[in-house]
Design an enzyme around this catalytic site. Sequence first.
Site, PDB file in Angstrom:
ATOM      1  N   SER A  95     -46.339 -50.730 -49.960  1.00  0.00           N
ATOM      2  CA  SER A  95     -46.516 -50.310 -48.321  1.00  0.00           C
ATOM      3  C   SER A  95     -46.164 -49.777 -47.292  1.00  0.00           C
ATOM      4  O   SER A  95     -44.529 -50.226 -46.675  1.00  0.00           O
ATOM      5  CB  SER A  95     -47.513 -49.585 -48.540  1.00  0.00           C
ATOM      6  OG  SER A  95     -48.439 -48.651 -47.981  1.00  0.00           O
ATOM      7  N   ASP A 217     -47.819 -39.416 -55.479  1.00  0.00           N
ATOM      8  CA  ASP A 217     -47.853 -40.642 -54.382  1.00  0.00           C
ATOM      9  C   ASP A 217     -48.438 -39.409 -53.076  1.00  0.00           C
ATOM     10  O   ASP A 217     -47.804 -39.564 -52.393  1.00  0.00           O
ATOM     11  CB  ASP A 217     -46.953 -41.920 -54.337  1.00  0.00           C
ATOM     12  CG  ASP A 217     -47.497 -42.753 -53.098  1.00  0.00           C
ATOM     13  OD1 ASP A 217     -48.989 -42.578 -52.980  1.00  0.00           O
ATOM     14  OD2 ASP A 217     -46.850 -43.372 -52.304  1.00  0.00           O
ATOM     15  N   HIS A 245     -50.565 -44.631 -54.722  1.00  0.00           N
ATOM     16  CA  HIS A 245     -49.847 -45.480 -54.060  1.00  0.00           C
ATOM     17  C   HIS A 245     -50.124 -47.082 -54.384  1.00  0.00           C
ATOM     18  O   HIS A 245     -49.626 -47.866 -53.258  1.00  0.00           O
ATOM     19  CB  HIS A 245     -50.547 -44.978 -52.743  1.00  0.00           C
ATOM     20  CG  HIS A 245     -49.857 -45.578 -51.367  1.00  0.00           C
ATOM     21  ND1 HIS A 245     -48.355 -45.449 -51.212  1.00  0.00           N
ATOM     22  CD2 HIS A 245     -50.285 -47.188 -50.215  1.00  0.00           C
ATOM     23  CE1 HIS A 245     -48.049 -46.018 -50.155  1.00  0.00           C
ATOM     24  NE2 HIS A 245     -48.615 -46.624 -49.503  1.00  0.00           N
TER      25      HIS A 245
END
Length: 267
Positions: A95, A217, A245
């Site tokens: 991320s 996602d 995610h």
Amino acid sequence: MDIGRRNNVTITGNPEGRTVVLAHGFGCDQNMWRLTVPALAAEYRVVLFDYVGAGRSELSAFSKARYSSLEGYAQDVEEICEAFDLRDAVFVGHSVSAMIGVLAAARTPERIGALVMIAPSPCYIDDDGYHGGFSSEDIDELLASLDSNYLGWSAAMAPVIMGNAERPELGEELAQSFCATDPEMAGVFARTTFLSDSRAELKSVQVPTLVLESSQDAIAPREVGAFVHQAIPGSALVTLEATGHCPHLSAPEATNQAITTFLDGLR
């Protein structure tokens, strides 16, 4: 301050192997890599850490001024690399850590020799010709909700971020991780994450790069993965058979296979 203690650095795996650094995302800590480490430990030296403000890091080292930009977190990575004399390491960032890895590689090119970006997003807010997945109003509301009731926000957002509604234990684990983070420090990291724009930095990446995206996602839609792949010269893009995610938790086998295949290709 001792960097290893400040960032709760853990080193495991094969001491003779190439170094792989695993960097967690917002609201998480190094425990989120527990399903990845076994796939790497036989061949690679694996370095895990917690950003200041997360996990078992030294909370007294937190500075709002430093960590109000991604450069502050990239400085953590640089200092860890220097303290443990890491060279030509593969930086695996989940991320927001994918973008932190881009910045860290530019800061210390001799120490980071490749990047793996899991569910990256250089900018979460939609712009002309760019689909980040959120409007400015969406992000303002998200941050206001986080500020007003962090525990409630965590309980509501964790299942959305994780996806996989049929496996609620995954969302519950992420919510617990969020709730274990100091709300003030989490608020700073959230603003740094969701208001960041690292699109311009992508073109500067000069190391082998793997972009991993989930097929679905809610935080980093596939348009974002395509953008990152197109912006980084020579990068590879793999769309995982995964939802959510955090594919390293929801689909560890597919994620680990993609990572190890990329690592094999670096030899």
